[in-house]
Design a protein around this motif. Structure first.
Motif, PDB file in Angstrom:
ATOM      1  N   TYR A 102     -34.838 103.573 -78.087  1.00  0.00           N
ATOM      2  CA  TYR A 102     -34.757 103.868 -79.530  1.00  0.00           C
ATOM      3  C   TYR A 102     -33.683 104.935 -79.760  1.00  0.00           C
ATOM      4  O   TYR A 102     -34.017 106.105 -79.991  1.00  0.00           O
ATOM      5  N   PRO A 103     -32.402 104.572 -79.693  1.00  0.00           N
ATOM      6  CA  PRO A 103     -31.371 105.606 -79.892  1.00  0.00           C
ATOM      7  C   PRO A 103     -31.531 106.313 -81.246  1.00  0.00           C
ATOM      8  O   PRO A 103     -31.212 107.495 -81.374  1.00  0.00           O
ATOM      9  N   ALA A 104     -32.064 105.603 -82.265  1.00  0.00           N
ATOM     10  CA  ALA A 104     -32.215 106.220 -83.590  1.00  0.00           C
ATOM     11  C   ALA A 104     -33.358 107.233 -83.620  1.00  0.00           C
ATOM     12  O   ALA A 104     -33.586 107.886 -84.652  1.00  0.00           O
ATOM     13  N   LEU A 105     -34.056 107.388 -82.493  1.00  0.00           N
ATOM     14  CA  LEU A 105     -35.129 108.395 -82.430  1.00  0.00           C
ATOM     15  C   LEU A 105     -34.557 109.797 -82.663  1.00  0.00           C
ATOM     16  O   LEU A 105     -35.209 110.657 -83.259  1.00  0.00           O
ATOM     17  N   THR A 106     -33.332 110.024 -82.213  1.00  0.00           N
ATOM     18  CA  THR A 106     -32.704 111.330 -82.417  1.00  0.00           C
ATOM     19  C   THR A 106     -32.576 111.627 -83.909  1.00  0.00           C
ATOM     20  O   THR A 106     -32.903 112.718 -84.378  1.00  0.00           O
ATOM     21  N   GLN A 107     -32.115 110.618 -84.655  1.00  0.00           N
ATOM     22  CA  GLN A 107     -31.964 110.786 -86.112  1.00  0.00           C
ATOM     23  C   GLN A 107     -33.334 110.982 -86.770  1.00  0.00           C
ATOM     24  O   GLN A 107     -33.492 111.815 -87.666  1.00  0.00           O
ATOM     25  N   PHE A 108     -34.307 110.192 -86.299  1.00  0.00           N
ATOM     26  CA  PHE A 108     -35.660 110.326 -86.841  1.00  0.00           C
ATOM     27  C   PHE A 108     -36.172 111.751 -86.625  1.00  0.00           C
ATOM     28  O   PHE A 108     -36.720 112.370 -87.536  1.00  0.00           O
ATOM     29  N   GLN A 109     -35.949 112.280 -85.400  1.00  0.00           N
ATOM     30  CA  GLN A 109     -36.451 113.622 -85.086  1.00  0.00           C
ATOM     31  C   GLN A 109     -35.758 114.693 -85.933  1.00  0.00           C
ATOM     32  O   GLN A 109     -36.390 115.674 -86.323  1.00  0.00           O
ATOM     33  N   GLU A 110     -34.457 114.496 -86.231  1.00  0.00           N
ATOM     34  CA  GLU A 110     -33.760 115.470 -87.087  1.00  0.00           C
ATOM     35  C   GLU A 110     -34.414 115.520 -88.461  1.00  0.00           C
ATOM     36  O   GLU A 110     -34.676 116.578 -89.022  1.00  0.00           O
ATOM     37  N   ILE A 111     -34.683 114.333 -89.000  1.00  0.00           N
ATOM     38  CA  ILE A 111     -35.309 114.274 -90.332  1.00  0.00           C
ATOM     39  C   ILE A 111     -36.708 114.884 -90.270  1.00  0.00           C
ATOM     40  O   ILE A 111     -37.129 115.651 -91.136  1.00  0.00           O
ATOM     41  N   ARG A 112     -37.433 114.540 -89.199  1.00  0.00           N
ATOM     42  CA  ARG A 112     -38.795 115.062 -89.055  1.00  0.00           C
ATOM     43  C   ARG A 112     -38.781 116.596 -89.014  1.00  0.00           C
ATOM     44  O   ARG A 112     -39.585 117.253 -89.669  1.00  0.00           O
ATOM     45  N   ARG A 113     -37.831 117.155 -88.250  1.00  0.00           N
ATOM     46  CA  ARG A 113     -37.791 118.623 -88.149  1.00  0.00           C
ATOM     47  C   ARG A 113     -37.403 119.273 -89.476  1.00  0.00           C
ATOM     48  O   ARG A 113     -37.863 120.365 -89.796  1.00  0.00           O
ATOM     49  N   GLN A 114     -36.568 118.580 -90.269  1.00  0.00           N
ATOM     50  CA  GLN A 114     -36.231 119.137 -91.590  1.00  0.00           C
ATOM     51  C   GLN A 114     -37.455 119.149 -92.500  1.00  0.00           C
ATOM     52  O   GLN A 114     -37.709 120.102 -93.217  1.00  0.00           O
ATOM     53  N   LEU A 115     -38.223 118.058 -92.453  1.00  0.00           N
ATOM     54  CA  LEU A 115     -39.388 117.964 -93.343  1.00  0.00           C
ATOM     55  C   LEU A 115     -40.577 118.760 -92.816  1.00  0.00           C
ATOM     56  O   LEU A 115     -41.429 119.194 -93.590  1.00  0.00           O
ATOM     57  N   ASP A 116     -40.648 118.934 -91.501  1.00  0.00           N
ATOM     58  CA  ASP A 116     -41.836 119.547 -90.899  1.00  0.00           C
ATOM     59  C   ASP A 116     -41.427 120.503 -89.767  1.00  0.00           C
ATOM     60  O   ASP A 116     -41.728 120.265 -88.593  1.00  0.00           O
ATOM     61  N   PRO A 117     -40.765 121.625 -90.127  1.00  0.00           N
ATOM     62  CA  PRO A 117     -40.254 122.515 -89.074  1.00  0.00           C
ATOM     63  C   PRO A 117     -41.352 123.131 -88.205  1.00  0.00           C
ATOM     64  O   PRO A 117     -41.103 123.491 -87.067  1.00  0.00           O
ATOM     65  N   GLN A 118     -42.560 123.252 -88.738  1.00  0.00           N
ATOM     66  CA  GLN A 118     -43.660 123.872 -87.951  1.00  0.00           C
ATOM     67  C   GLN A 118     -44.495 122.838 -87.204  1.00  0.00           C
ATOM     68  O   GLN A 118     -45.561 123.160 -86.679  1.00  0.00           O
ATOM     69  N   ASN A 119     -44.092 121.582 -87.204  1.00  0.00           N
ATOM     70  CA  ASN A 119     -44.847 120.508 -86.513  1.00  0.00           C
ATOM     71  C   ASN A 119     -46.283 120.366 -87.012  1.00  0.00           C
ATOM     72  O   ASN A 119     -47.210 120.186 -86.223  1.00  0.00           O
ATOM     73  N   MET A 120     -46.461 120.439 -88.334  1.00  0.00           N
ATOM     74  CA  MET A 120     -47.825 120.282 -88.849  1.00  0.00           C
ATOM     75  C   MET A 120     -48.394 118.894 -88.544  1.00  0.00           C
ATOM     76  O   MET A 120     -49.577 118.739 -88.228  1.00  0.00           O
ATOM     77  N   PHE A 121     -47.524 117.876 -88.623  1.00  0.00           N
ATOM     78  CA  PHE A 121     -48.000 116.495 -88.434  1.00  0.00           C
ATOM     79  C   PHE A 121     -47.674 115.953 -87.040  1.00  0.00           C
ATOM     80  O   PHE A 121     -47.886 114.781 -86.778  1.00  0.00           O
TER      81      PHE A 121
END
Ligand SMILES: Cc1cc2nc3c(=O)[nH]c(=O)nc-3n(C[C@H](O)[C@H](O)[C@H](O)COP(=O)(O)OP(=O)(O)OC[C@H]3O[C@@H](n4cnc5c(N)ncnc54)[C@H](O)[C@@H]3O)c2cc1C
Length: 445
Positions: free
Chosen positions: A416-435
């Protein structure tokens, strides 16, 4: 006055953990759930079994978890989690076998059971609903309005939020159900609501996200004008799998033998008919003794009822041009496979975590399942998943995210090369890893 289970627990101070046994994770979750329920006195709760649907994974007992009725309730819960530095997980019907929907230790879990608003825009041919609406409700209400939800998975007894968030699919009518999503509302970690349309830069991350970006509180999906299908069950040569799957109708699927030259084709074709369409389901046998069934699309191919005993397994999407090699390996290697596997076909799509990622390509979705038969983590299923997964990865395969996966995060990143992009978006929306729990981090890195 009759006491509900929840008010009984609150009044008596008895934790569900005390009632259900000794599993420490379940005890901690239950103890926490009782205190959450006390804190959120205005928000309902429901009891959920702490296990996946099949019994492959069992954490023990059940828990009373919050069941918000409005988006405002969800916002309140998420803000509370932020203040308390707590993790938060959302669940639907908990049919996913990989159990990534569970939290760790003191995670606050919420159910979408009461987020069940439903409305249709007949002119646009869309449905807008809460994530907890069951597919069978959408199918039934859509049909009554001359519409059909294509691309839905076989079981109608799961939630739309869960089916979309896992990239669950039907067949070549397009990509997965997630590809039908045209708008959504997502409560993110800071307690704000992000409204997305198809062109939103985060939409392809939100389509298939296993609750890692936040809690979807509303989804809008594109429907098709209603149509009927006819399914005919007929024998076929295993060697003809490609022709049978691709050339014989828009939603045909194959029960393919992994050992024998004979398999079964479920040939599905559209029925020529004019509105108003009958909702009758008719069955029969043709002159060759072959079973057939004709009726509304959702009742013919999206109406799989729970098998008994239950099953567990995995599914992988492999580009169709590489799948011949997989079929050859099935016949020649010892993969601890069941005698039959299911073959379906899907189109690739734009979602970052889709199992088929090229919208121009056809993929074979291959599912391998065994009976769970009352034992947890049955060895034969664990071994099967490991062996077949290795084979699928060798031929460009990607796992279905709601099914069993034994891959490491490094292997996931490779396919899943796009996992990197997904993780960037995830970290922007959820910097504290709530979800984003440890269970999820183990798989997604
Ligand atoms: C017998 C059986 C047959 C199946 N057949 C098919 C099939 O034909 N095709 C196919 O593709 N799949 C199939 N599946 C898989 C099924 O579609 C998925 O398990 C799907 O997740 C079901 O929804 P659920 O309500 O159980 O979701 P859950 O298992 O409760 O949740 C799944 C994931 O979605 C997330 N989620 C749920 N609600 C939200 C929300 N509101 N916001 C954000 N994230 C959310 C959860 O956190 C979790 O990570 C089958 C499953 C079973 C048990």
């Amino acid at each position: 006055m009759a006491l509900t289970r929840r008010s009984f627990l609150l009044r008596s101070g008895v934790t569900a953990a005390g009632l259900i046994g000794s599993h420490s994770w379940a005890e901690r979750l239950n103890a926490q759930a009782v205190s959450d329920n006390t804190f959120f006195a205005q928000i309902d709760s429901v009891s959920i079994p702490l296990r996946d649907w099949s019994g492959f994974t069992v954490f023990g007992g059940s828990a009373d978890v919050l069941a918000p009725r409005t988006e405002g309730d969800v916002v309140e819960i998420v803000r509370h989690c932020r203040q308390q530095n707590r993790q938060c997980r959302v669940v639907g019907r908990r049919t996913s076998w990989n159990t990534k929907w569970y939290g760790d230790g003191d995670t606050l879990m919420l159910s979408t059971a009461h987020l069940d608003a439903l409305s249709f825009d007949q002119d646009a041919g869309t449905v807008t609903c809460g994530p907890g609406v069951l597919l069978e409700t959408i199918h039934r209400e859509a049909w009554a309005r001359g519409l059909t939800l294509s691309n839905a998975p076989a079981p109608p007894w799961v939630t739309i939020g869960g089916a979309v968030s896992t990239g669950s699919h039907g067949s070549l009518m397009g990509g997965s159900l997630s590809s039908r999503l045209t708008r959504c509302r997502l409560v993110v970690a800071d307690g704000s609501v992000v409204e997305m349309k198809s062109d939103h830069p985060y939409m392809d991350a939100a389509r298939i996200s296993l609750g890692m970006l936040g809690v979807m509180t509303q989804l809008t999906l594109q429907l098709d004008p209603a149509y009927r299908l006819k399914l005919v069950q007929q024998p076929m040569a295993t060697a003809d799998w490609r022709q049978a799957l691709v050339d014989s109708g828009p939603m045909s699927f194959v029960h393919a033998s992994t050992r024998d030259p004979a398999s079964t084709l479920f040939k599905v074709v559209r029925e020529a008919s004019v509105p108003p369409l009958s909702d009758e389901v008719v069955t029969g046998e043709d002159a060759h003794g072959q079973f057939w069934m004709s009726g509304p699309a959702h009742l013919v191919v999206m109406n799989f009822q729970p098998p008994s005993p239950t099953i567990a397994g995995s599914e992988w999407a492999v580009p169709i041009e590489l799948f011949s090699s997989v079929m050859e390996a099935f016949q020649s290697l010892d993969l601890s496979l069941p005698s039959m596997v299911w073959l379906k076909k899907v189109m690739g799509e734009s979602s970052l975590l889709a199992s088929g990622n090229d919208p121009q390509k056809v993929y074979v979705e291959c599912g391998a399942y065994h009976d769970v038969a009352g034992s947890q983590n049955p060895r034969k299923i664990v071994e099967m998943v490991r062996k077949v997964e290795a084979l699928m990865l060798a031929y460009g395969g990607r796992p279905h995210l709601s099914k069993l996966i034994s891959m490491t995060s490094g292997e996931m990143l490779k396919v899943y090369p796009a996992l990197t992009q997904f993780q960037e978006i995830r970290r922007q929306l959820d910097p504290q890893n709530m979800f984003y729990t440890q269970r999820l981090a183990k798989l997604f890195g």
